[in-house]
Every structure is written in structure tokens, then in C-alpha cells.
Design an enzyme around this catalytic site. Structure first.
Site, short mmCIF file in Angstrom:
data_model
loop_
_atom_site.label_atom_id
_atom_site.label_comp_id
_atom_site.label_asym_id
_atom_site.label_seq_id
_atom_site.Cartn_x
_atom_site.Cartn_y
_atom_site.Cartn_z
N ARG A 3 -0.93 8.20 -3.51
CA ARG A 3 -1.75 9.41 -3.36
C ARG A 3 -3.21 9.05 -3.17
O ARG A 3 -4.11 9.79 -3.55
CB ARG A 3 -1.59 10.30 -4.58
CG ARG A 3 -1.91 9.58 -5.88
CD ARG A 3 -2.02 10.58 -6.96
NE ARG A 3 -2.16 9.96 -8.26
CZ ARG A 3 -2.52 10.64 -9.31
NH1 ARG A 3 -2.78 11.92 -9.22
NH2 ARG A 3 -2.62 10.05 -10.47
N ASP A 39 -0.25 -2.98 -12.31
CA ASP A 39 -0.85 -2.35 -11.14
C ASP A 39 -2.19 -1.68 -11.48
O ASP A 39 -2.87 -1.17 -10.60
CB ASP A 39 0.11 -1.31 -10.52
CG ASP A 39 0.60 -0.30 -11.53
OD1 ASP A 39 1.27 -0.71 -12.49
OD2 ASP A 39 0.30 0.90 -11.37
N1 LIG Z 1 1.35 12.79 -7.23
C1 LIG Z 1 1.70 11.59 -6.78
N2 LIG Z 1 2.21 11.46 -5.54
C2 LIG Z 1 2.57 10.27 -5.07
N3 LIG Z 1 2.45 9.12 -5.75
C3 LIG Z 1 1.94 9.18 -6.98
C4 LIG Z 1 1.54 10.41 -7.56
N4 LIG Z 1 1.08 10.16 -8.81
C5 LIG Z 1 1.17 8.82 -8.99
N5 LIG Z 1 1.67 8.22 -7.91
C6 LIG Z 1 1.96 6.80 -7.71
O1 LIG Z 1 2.63 6.29 -8.85
C7 LIG Z 1 2.12 4.99 -9.19
C8 LIG Z 1 1.62 4.97 -10.61
O2 LIG Z 1 0.69 6.00 -10.79
P1 LIG Z 1 -0.64 5.89 -11.65
O3 LIG Z 1 -0.87 7.24 -12.22
O4 LIG Z 1 -0.62 4.67 -12.50
O5 LIG Z 1 -1.70 5.59 -10.51
P2 LIG Z 1 -2.80 6.52 -9.91
O6 LIG Z 1 -3.56 7.15 -10.99
O7 LIG Z 1 -2.20 7.41 -8.89
O8 LIG Z 1 -3.65 5.49 -9.08
P3 LIG Z 1 -4.72 4.36 -9.44
O9 LIG Z 1 -4.00 3.27 -10.19
O10 LIG Z 1 -5.11 3.94 -8.08
O11 LIG Z 1 -5.83 5.00 -10.21
C9 LIG Z 1 1.08 4.66 -8.15
O12 LIG Z 1 1.72 3.91 -7.17
C10 LIG Z 1 0.67 6.00 -7.64
O13 LIG Z 1 0.18 5.94 -6.31
#
Ligand SMILES: Nc1ncnc2c1ncn2[C@@H]1O[C@H](COP(=O)(O)OP(=O)(O)OP(=O)(O)O)[C@@H](O)[C@H]1O
Length: 492
Positions: free
Chosen positions: A91, A250
Site C-alpha cells: 500500500r 520487514d
Molecule cells: N491495506 C493494505 N493493503 C495492502 N497491503 C497492506 C495493507 N496493510 C498492510 N499491508 C502490507 O502488509 C505488510 C505488513 O504491513 P505493515 O502494517 O507492517 O506495513 P505498513 O505499515 O503497510 O508499511 P511500512 O512497513 O512500509 O510502514 C506490508 O507488506 C504491507 O504493505
């Protein structure tokens, strides 16, 4: 100042298997929430343009600037100990890179800007609440002097996102010295793409650690540098009471910045077992476990680098182990050194670690507020008349008094003008941190009443955390029992 963003991209020119080319999704009715004018200027972007309809369109992903090469980066990661070989920006879109006023290359990324090939089942969007949280906390961390990704701007999308209920959507424009993560290395290593790992390692060396390129063992030196930066970063977190909440591989930046402000929080009452994240049932990422977890995450990085470190596997393992073993030394030096500064000492005597350890233990036994205890100790260091404020934070004030007797004796061994000592201590003991209940109140006002006034005010207070702002004293206070937030949902 240019109205065209001064992009100078490097990552998008690496092999295509490292990312996917994407276009940010267009949103219906973008509305500006906040522009970080100082950061914009530092990047050579005119903040007035950024706040204009054209700037807001860019921030919302509606208009891709000419020199942008939007990509979603691929990465993998261990999430709560479980390896997921394919994550990636699901996202987020990296628009491009900009060289800032200091000559440092910075990524400009839009988070919440729509689906990408890595979205899996997700909608690619972000809700307003988590965007405001990331904005507030990342900017507070920067003001506290802790390496972090930054927030350049936030825009509301005018669209709703489906979460536990329908919520307003938003996009965060995030700036980082890069978005390469331990998980980026793992993505390539899991595919046995040693050539890819080498290309990525060389890229990281050139971008973040150019000094190691000239050494005999560049890859183990790279590991050494990342280990040192992570150790120092986690020490800095502990010194302000920060709990990241989701230290998956990650979410470990190769550049040593704090990244991903999901279920993060600052502690109020000191307790090393504190966990906020609702999904962290085992307490894997509790406050006091963060150094151990950082080491575990770095071990995962080391594994990906083994084929580059030496042809002989045994030799590679030996060198990697040596690099990983240095974590503790770096961490202890940064953590204990920092704690001593916090109690007004600069030299390190053998008994000092025990002295400060006993303070922490007494604080934990008495649930003393972490931030206020250290802030008020600044006054107590100037003379016993300052004790009253600290005493009031302890269930059993006598426990503090007993400790303070030993502390004063120790301070005398390092004579310093009382006013100077107090001033020095105030530069490392903040008055203001982004307390969870305050963030929740900001989110509540924005989401339920479309009122961004509390957000603006909180951002302004936290921009100068080491200064007293008597008119904002309420922001320095811990929550009343009914305001306490004990659990954070990963809420995205
Ligand atoms: N609403 C969503 N749609 C698609 N993918 C998502 C969504 N929310 C999270 N992800 C994906 O799930 C994984 C884990 O999410 P996480 O919340 O740790 O990351 P994030 O907050 O989206 O991104 P970052 O680590 O870049 O701050 C990541 O690969 C993220 O891109």
C-alpha cells in the site's frame, strides 16, 4: 524552489526483480491535512506549492510528477518469528528520490496510495487514524533526536476505507534515507538470488556506508555498521520509553531509522514488560525485549550475507558471529551512557550501572512515570528542594528518597555547577512525548468530529520536546486512570 520535484532516482534503476512499476491510485477528493514546511524546504520543495491544489494532487497520488518513477519495492520478512517470503509495498509507492540540502539522498514515498502487485488481499489504503499516528510519532521522534522516517505531509482522500467499520481514508507522504529493510535482503536470499543480494549490498554500501567500500571485507563491514546503528537505535528507543510494537524483519531499516509506526507507543509508568500491540500476545516485542529482538533480526540479515562474506561457509559464519557479538557492546555503551546522562553523570564508574539500575527497579516497583521522573530529576539535581516533584511520582516516596541519597553522593564526585547540570540534563530528558491517550484524543477528534485542531496543536508541542511550554503543561501529564490506553490495535 521548484514546482517540479527535483527527483534523482537510483533504486528504480536496479534490476526489475527488486520491485514492480506501479501508478498510485487516483483518489476522489483529496484535502490537505498538514504539510511539514520545514522538511519540505530541506528537500528543496516549496511548501506553498505543496499546499496548493497541484501539490495536494501529487500528495494524493492523483498526479504523478514528471521525473517520478513510481515503484513498489519487493521484500520478505519474519513476522512474529514466522517467515513470509513475499511481502513488499502493498500500500505504498516510492515516487522517487531527492537529494536534500545536506546532500543526503531521501526517498519520497506515498503510503496508503492504492493497490500494488504486493497487496495480497489488502485494499492498498490507509485509514486516517493510523496516518495521523505515524505523522505525530515520527515527527516527535525526529524532534527527540532519534533516527526515523519523516512525515512530509498528510492528505485525507475523501474516500472511506473498510476496517472494523467504515473509516475516512488518508495518504501519508513519508521521507526516509531509504526504504531498504532486512526483509529486502531476505526477499532475494529466499530465492537463492546471491547475485541479487550482492547488487543490493553494493547499493546499500554506496548509499549508506560508502566508507566500507574501500575495506578488505566490505560485506562483513556492512554488517558491522548495520549492527552498530541498530544497537544505537534501540538504545535510544529505550532511553525515551518507546515501544515499537512490531519489530518484524520487514520493519528493520538498513539505514538504522525507526520505520513503521503501527502499534507503537511510549510508556507512561515504567515497566519493562510493557506491551501495547493487541496482536503481540506473547509479549515478543515488549519494551525490555527490544534489544534481544533487534539482535535476532540482525542475525537474519547476517544469514543473507553469508555467501558474500566468504566462499568458505565456516569462515563466513565465524566472521558474521563476530559482527553480531558486537551488538551487545554497542548497545550497552549507548544505553548505559545515555542513562547516566539522564541522571546527570558523564563519567562511568563501576558502581554507576548498579545505581541507575536501582533507580529503574524502584521506578518499576512504584509504577513511576518514566518521562516525568527523569524530567523532574533535572530539578532535583540542582538541589534537594527539587525532590518533592519526583517523590510525588512514587507510590512509596521513601523508596525514591533512599535512592536519592546515593545519587547525591555520586553527583558530588563529579562537581559541576548546579544550573549547568540541570540544563545539560534537560537536553536529554524530554518534557513532552507523544503520550498514547493524547494521540487517541487527536484521532478521535479528527475521525469523529472532523476536527484537526488537536492534531495541529499536538504536532506543534512535540516539535520542541525539551523545552517547557507552561501553556501546554497538560500534554506533559500521564493519563488519568480513565484515559489510559492499554492496547493498540494494529489498525491500518
Ligand atoms: N491495506 C493494505 N493493503 C495492502 N497491503 C497492506 C495493507 N496493510 C498492510 N499491508 C502490507 O502488509 C505488510 C505488513 O504491513 P505493515 O502494517 O507492517 O506495513 P505498513 O505499515 O503497510 O508499511 P511500512 O512497513 O512500509 O510502514 C506490508 O507488506 C504491507 O504493505
Amino acid at each position: 524552489m521548484t514546482h517540479q520535484l527535483p527527483f534523482d532516482n537510483s533504486y528504480a534503476h536496479l534490476p526489475e526483480r527488486f520491485y514492480a512499476r506501479v501508478a498510485p491510485a487516483s483518489v476522489r477528493a483529496p484535502r490537505l491535512i498538514q504539510v511539514n514546511a520545514e522538511l519540505a524546504r530541506h528537500l528543496g520543495i516549496d511548501p506553498q506549492w505543496l499546499s496548493s491544489p497541484a501539490g495536494v494532487k501529487m500528495l494524493a497520488g492523483r498526479q504523478v510528477p514528471e521525473a517520478a518513477e513510481p515503484i513498489a519495492m519487493a521484500y520478505a520478512g519474519h513476522q512474529f518469528g514466522q517467515f513470509v517470503p513475499q511481502l513488499g509495498d502493498g500500500r505504498a509507492v516510492l515516487l522517487g528520490e531527492i537529494i536534500d540540502r545536506d546532500g543526503t539522498r531521501r526517498d519520497l514515498q506515498l503510503k496508503g496510495s492504492g493497490r500494488t502487485p504486493f497487496s495480497r488481499g489488502g485494499d492498498g489504503r490507509a485509514a486516517l487514524g493510523p496516518v495521523l499516528r505515524e505523522y505525530v510519532v515520527s515527527e516527535a521522534m525526529a524532534a527527540l533526536g532519534i533516527p526515523t522516517t519523516r512525515s512530509l505531509a498528510a492528505v485525507a482522500t475523501g474516500e472511506e476505507v473498510a476496517r472494523e467499520r467504515m473509516l475516512p481514508g488518508a495518504v501519508l507522504a513519508r521521507v526516509a534515507s531509504s526504504h531498504v529493510r532486512v526483509g529486502t535482503f531476505q526477499f532475494l536470499a529466499a530465492r537463492r538470488d546471491v547475485d541479487g543480494v550482492r547488487i543490493l549490498a553494493n547499493y546499500v554500501i554506496q548509499r549508506h556506508y560508502p566508507e566500507v567500500a574501500r575495506t578488505d571485507r566490505p560485506y562483513v563491514e556492512l554488517l558491522n555498521r548495520v549492527v552498530a546503528r541498530q544497537a544505537e537505535l534501540v538504545a535510544k528507543w529505550l532511553l525515551v520509553g518507546f515501544i515499537h510494537g512490531v519489530m518484524n524483519t520487514d520493519n528493520v531499516s538498513i539505514a538504522g531509522e525507526t520505520i513503521d509506526y503501527g502499534p507503537c507507543a511510549f510508556m507512561d509508568g515504567y515497566d519493562p514488560a510493557t506491551v501495547f500491540s493487541s496482536i503481540d500476545r506473547q509479549g515478543r516485542y515488549a519494551y525490555g525485549r527490544q534489544p534481544g529482538i533487534a539482535h535476532w533480526n540482525l542475525t537474519r540479515l547476517a544469514e543473507t550475507l553469508l555467501p558474500l562474506i566468504a566462499d568458505n561457509q565456516e569462515e563466513a559464519v565465524l566472521q558474521a558471529e563476530e559482527a553480531l557479538a558486537a551488538f551487545e557492546t554497542h548497545f550497552e555503551a549507548a544505553y548505559h551512557g545515555g542513562l547516566l546522562w539522564k541522571i546527570g553523570l558523564s563519567g562511568l564508574l563501576a558502581e554507576d550501572v548498579a545505581l541507575v539500575g536501582d533507580l529503574l527497579k524502584t521506578m518499576a516497583d512504584n509504577r513511576a512515570d518514566f518521562t516525568l521522573t527523569f524530567r523532574r530529576l533535572c530539578d532535583a539535581a540542582a538541589g534537594p528542594e527539587g525532590d518533592e516533584g519526583v517523590r510525588a511520582l512514587f507510590d512509596d516516596p521513601a523508596a525514591y528518597e533512599q535512592w536519592a541519597v546515593r545519587w547525591r553522593q555520586r553527583l558530588q564526585a563529579e562537581p559541576q555547577d548546579a544550573v549547568a547540570r540541570r540544563s545539560a540534563m534537560r537536553t536529554v530528558n524530554p518534557a513532552f512525548i507523544p503520550r498514547n491517550h493524547r494521540i487517541e484524543a487527536v484521532i478521535d477528534a479528527a475521525v469523529e468530529r472532523d476536527d484537526l485542531g488537536p492534531f495541529d496543536e499536538l504536532v506543534a508541542v512535540l516539535a520542541r520536546p525539551y523545552e517547557d511550554h507552561p501553556e501546554f503543561a497538560r500534554y506533559a501529564s500521564p493519563p488519568e486512570p480513565h484515559e489510559r490506553v492499554s492496547q493498540m490495535f494494529c489498525g491500518t
